[in-house]
Design an enzyme around this catalytic site. Structure first.
Site, mmCIF file in Angstrom:
data_model
loop_
_atom_site.group_PDB
_atom_site.id
_atom_site.type_symbol
_atom_site.label_atom_id
_atom_site.label_comp_id
_atom_site.label_asym_id
_atom_site.label_seq_id
_atom_site.Cartn_x
_atom_site.Cartn_y
_atom_site.Cartn_z
ATOM 1 N N ARG A 172 0.838 -1.208 0.000
ATOM 2 C CA ARG A 172 0.000 0.000 0.000
ATOM 3 C C ARG A 172 0.870 1.254 0.000
ATOM 4 O O ARG A 172 1.206 1.818 1.036
ATOM 5 C CB ARG A 172 -0.915 -0.007 1.227
ATOM 6 C CG ARG A 172 -1.816 1.194 1.334
ATOM 7 C CD ARG A 172 -2.874 1.256 0.265
ATOM 8 N NE ARG A 172 -3.881 0.205 0.407
ATOM 9 C CZ ARG A 172 -4.731 -0.102 -0.585
ATOM 10 N NH1 ARG A 172 -4.708 0.545 -1.736
ATOM 11 N NH2 ARG A 172 -5.605 -1.074 -0.395
ATOM 12 N N GLN A 226 -8.027 -7.915 -8.155
ATOM 13 C CA GLN A 226 -8.130 -6.521 -8.602
ATOM 14 C C GLN A 226 -6.745 -6.002 -8.998
ATOM 15 O O GLN A 226 -5.754 -6.253 -8.334
ATOM 16 C CB GLN A 226 -8.723 -5.696 -7.445
ATOM 17 C CG GLN A 226 -8.287 -4.253 -7.361
ATOM 18 C CD GLN A 226 -9.454 -3.276 -7.324
ATOM 19 O OE1 GLN A 226 -10.495 -3.499 -7.924
ATOM 20 N NE2 GLN A 226 -9.285 -2.192 -6.609
ATOM 21 N N ARG A 234 1.525 -6.868 -9.403
ATOM 22 C CA ARG A 234 1.902 -6.199 -8.158
ATOM 23 C C ARG A 234 2.015 -7.167 -6.978
ATOM 24 O O ARG A 234 2.411 -6.755 -5.895
ATOM 25 C CB ARG A 234 0.927 -5.059 -7.829
ATOM 26 C CG ARG A 234 -0.504 -5.493 -7.551
ATOM 27 C CD ARG A 234 -1.371 -4.298 -7.160
ATOM 28 N NE ARG A 234 -2.744 -4.704 -6.839
ATOM 29 C CZ ARG A 234 -3.594 -3.956 -6.164
ATOM 30 N NH1 ARG A 234 -3.239 -2.750 -5.748
ATOM 31 N NH2 ARG A 234 -4.814 -4.385 -5.923
ATOM 32 N N HIS A 266 0.752 2.642 -10.449
ATOM 33 C CA HIS A 266 -0.159 3.142 -9.401
ATOM 34 C C HIS A 266 0.615 4.050 -8.434
ATOM 35 O O HIS A 266 0.842 3.704 -7.264
ATOM 36 C CB HIS A 266 -0.738 1.938 -8.662
ATOM 37 C CG HIS A 266 -2.032 2.212 -7.965
ATOM 38 N ND1 HIS A 266 -2.144 3.158 -6.970
ATOM 39 C CD2 HIS A 266 -3.262 1.675 -8.135
ATOM 40 C CE1 HIS A 266 -3.405 3.167 -6.542
ATOM 41 N NE2 HIS A 266 -4.103 2.284 -7.246
ATOM 42 N N ASP A 325 -12.052 9.492 -7.549
ATOM 43 C CA ASP A 325 -11.606 8.334 -8.328
ATOM 44 C C ASP A 325 -11.997 8.552 -9.789
ATOM 45 O O ASP A 325 -13.074 8.161 -10.213
ATOM 46 C CB ASP A 325 -12.253 7.049 -7.745
ATOM 47 C CG ASP A 325 -11.565 5.779 -8.196
ATOM 48 O OD1 ASP A 325 -10.619 5.857 -9.014
ATOM 49 O OD2 ASP A 325 -11.979 4.699 -7.729
ATOM 50 N N GLU A 334 -1.908 8.312 -11.447
ATOM 51 C CA GLU A 334 -1.522 7.015 -11.995
ATOM 52 C C GLU A 334 -1.606 7.012 -13.516
ATOM 53 O O GLU A 334 -2.699 6.934 -14.070
ATOM 54 C CB GLU A 334 -2.471 5.941 -11.441
ATOM 55 C CG GLU A 334 -2.698 6.006 -9.954
ATOM 56 C CD GLU A 334 -3.978 5.279 -9.505
ATOM 57 O OE1 GLU A 334 -4.429 4.344 -10.177
ATOM 58 O OE2 GLU A 334 -4.527 5.674 -8.458
HETATM 59 C C1 BG6 Z 1 -7.225 3.112 -8.021
HETATM 60 C C2 BG6 Z 1 -8.629 2.827 -8.473
HETATM 61 O O1 BG6 Z 1 -6.362 3.053 -9.103
HETATM 62 O O2 BG6 Z 1 -6.841 2.138 -7.063
HETATM 63 C C3 BG6 Z 1 -9.558 2.788 -7.277
HETATM 64 O O3 BG6 Z 1 -9.042 3.805 -9.414
HETATM 65 C C4 BG6 Z 1 -9.063 1.800 -6.241
HETATM 66 O O4 BG6 Z 1 -10.858 2.445 -7.717
HETATM 67 C C5 BG6 Z 1 -7.620 2.137 -5.899
HETATM 68 O O5 BG6 Z 1 -9.879 1.868 -5.095
HETATM 69 C C6 BG6 Z 1 -6.983 1.213 -4.865
HETATM 70 O O6 BG6 Z 1 -7.074 -0.104 -5.250
HETATM 71 P P1 BG6 Z 1 -6.493 -1.253 -4.346
HETATM 72 O O7 BG6 Z 1 -6.850 -2.535 -5.018
HETATM 73 O O8 BG6 Z 1 -5.004 -1.043 -4.285
HETATM 74 O O9 BG6 Z 1 -7.133 -1.088 -2.995
#
Ligand code: BG6
Length: 281
Positions: free
Chosen positions: A55, A73, A78, A150, A195, A255
Site C-alpha cells: 500500500r 483486482q 503487483r 499506481h 476516483d 496514476e
Molecule cells: C485506483 C482505483 O487506481 O486504485 C480505485 O481507481 C481503487 O478504484 C484504488 O480503489 C486502490 O485499489 P487497491 O486494489 O489497491 O485497494
C-alpha cells in the site's frame, strides 16, 4: 513499515540524498528521495507479507486495471515476485539503472492463459525517477491487457495540492458509475473521495504540493494516455486495514495508465510505456 527481509529490496543510491528503494514483491518502488526529500507515500500500515499488494510507492498494475473476473483486482504483477534482470549499475553520468523481469508461470497461466514477459526498468537520475514497462507477447496467440503505474505521491498538505494540465479533458468518474464529464478546472484539486480516469491526457503534467517541504513534480509519460487520480478520503481510508486512517491527508495517487482502451499484442509483439517523475526546484 517493516520491509527488510534480506534479499527483498534493492537500493539505488545516486549520492547527495538521492535514492530509490524497490521491493521485489511487485517490483514496487517503495521510496524515491530527491536530495533527501521523500516524494512517495508509503502507508505506515502497509503489509509486507509477499502476498498482499504493497500500500504505497509505485505498484505495477498488469494485466488488468480494476476488478478482474480472472484474478485479483489490478491484476497479478503487483503481487508476484519479480526477478532482477540486470542488477543496479551506474552509467557514465552517475545515474543508476536496474532492470526487473516477470514471466508467465503456472500461477499466472492458471488465471490468464498467456505467455508473456514484462521488463521493468527503473532509472534514478539527480532529479528524476524513470519507470519503463515493456510488455512482450511470448505466446503464439494475441493477448489483450491494460496496465498502469499506481503512483502514490506524498503531499505535504493536500490543501496546497493541484495538478495542472487536465483542463478540458473528458474524465470517467468511477464513483458515479463511470459517468463521463469534462474537466473545467485549470487546477485540479482534491478535497473528497476522488476516483477519476482522465482520457487522452497531455504527456506533461505539473503536480504542485507544499509548502513544507515544497514538492513540485513534473510528470512526463509515454504511451500512457490515461491518468487516474485517486484519493479514498476519510471514510474509505478507514475501511482499508493497510491504509493509515489519516493517510489520505498525505497522499494523492496520480496514476498514468493505458486502461480505458486495452492494448492487443499479436504474437511476438511488444508494448512500451513509461512515466518519468521530475523534481522541480
Ligand atoms: C485506483 C482505483 O487506481 O486504485 C480505485 O481507481 C481503487 O478504484 C484504488 O480503489 C486502490 O485499489 P487497491 O486494489 O489497491 O485497494
Amino acid at each position: 513499515p517493516q520491509y527488510h527481509p534480506a534479499g527483498d529490496i534493492i537500493v539505488l543510491d545516486r549520492g547527495e540524498g538521492t535514492t530509490a528503494v524497490i521491493h521485489l514483491h511487485g517490483a514496487t518502488v517503495l521510496s524515491w528521495k530527491c536530495h533527501g526529500v521523500e516524494n512517495l507515500y508509503m502507508s505506515q500500515s502497509a503489509v509486507f507479507d509477499n502476498k498482499k499488494a504493497i500500500r504505497g510507492g509505485i505498484p505495477v498494475v498488469f494485466p488488468n486495471f480494476g476488478p478482474w473476473p480472472l484474478g485479483p483486482q489490478h491484476g497479478f504483477a503487483r503481487i508476484k515476485r519479480w526477478s532482477i534482470a540486470v542488477p543496479p549499475r551506474k552509467d557514465a553520468n552517475g545515474d543508476v539503472i536496474v532492470l526487473f523481469m516477470l514471466e508467465a508461470d503456472e500461477e499466472t497461466l492458471a488465471m490468464w492463459n498467456y505467455k508473456f514477459r514484462l521488463v521493468y526498468t527503473v532509472v534514478l537520475t539527480a532529479t528524476s525517477l524513470m519507470s519503463t514497462l515493456v510488455v512482450h507477447n511470448k505466446d503464439v496467440k494475441s493477448l489483450g491487457f491494460t496496465c498502469l503505474l499506481h503512483t502514490y505521491l506524498r503531499v505535504a498538505d493536500l490543501k496546497h495540492f493541484r495538478i495542472e494540465g487536465l483542463q478540458g479533458l473528458i474524465y470517467v468518474d468511477k464513483l458515479k458509475n463511470g459517468k463521463e464529464k469534462k474537466e473545467s478546472r485549470e487546477f485540479v484539486t482534491v478535497c473528497k473521495n476522488y476516483d477519476r480516469v482522465y482520457k487522452d491526457a497531455p504527456k506533461r503534467l505539473n503536480i504542485v504540493s507544499g509548502p513544507e517541504p515544497v514538492r513540485n513534480i513534473e510528470l512526463v509519460t509515454f504511451n500512457f494516455p490515461d491518468i487516474v487520480v485517486w484519493n479514498p478520503w476519510e471514510e474509505k481510508a478507514k475501511e482499508m486495514p493497510d491504509f493509515d486512517d489519516d493517510g489520505y491527508t498525505e497522499m494523492i495517487c496520480v496514476e498514468p495508465g493505458k486502461v480505458l482502451v486495452p492494448i492487443t499484442l499479436e504474437a511476438g509483439q511488444q508494448y512500451e510505456c513509461k512515466q518519468t517523475l521530475i523534481c522541480q526546484f
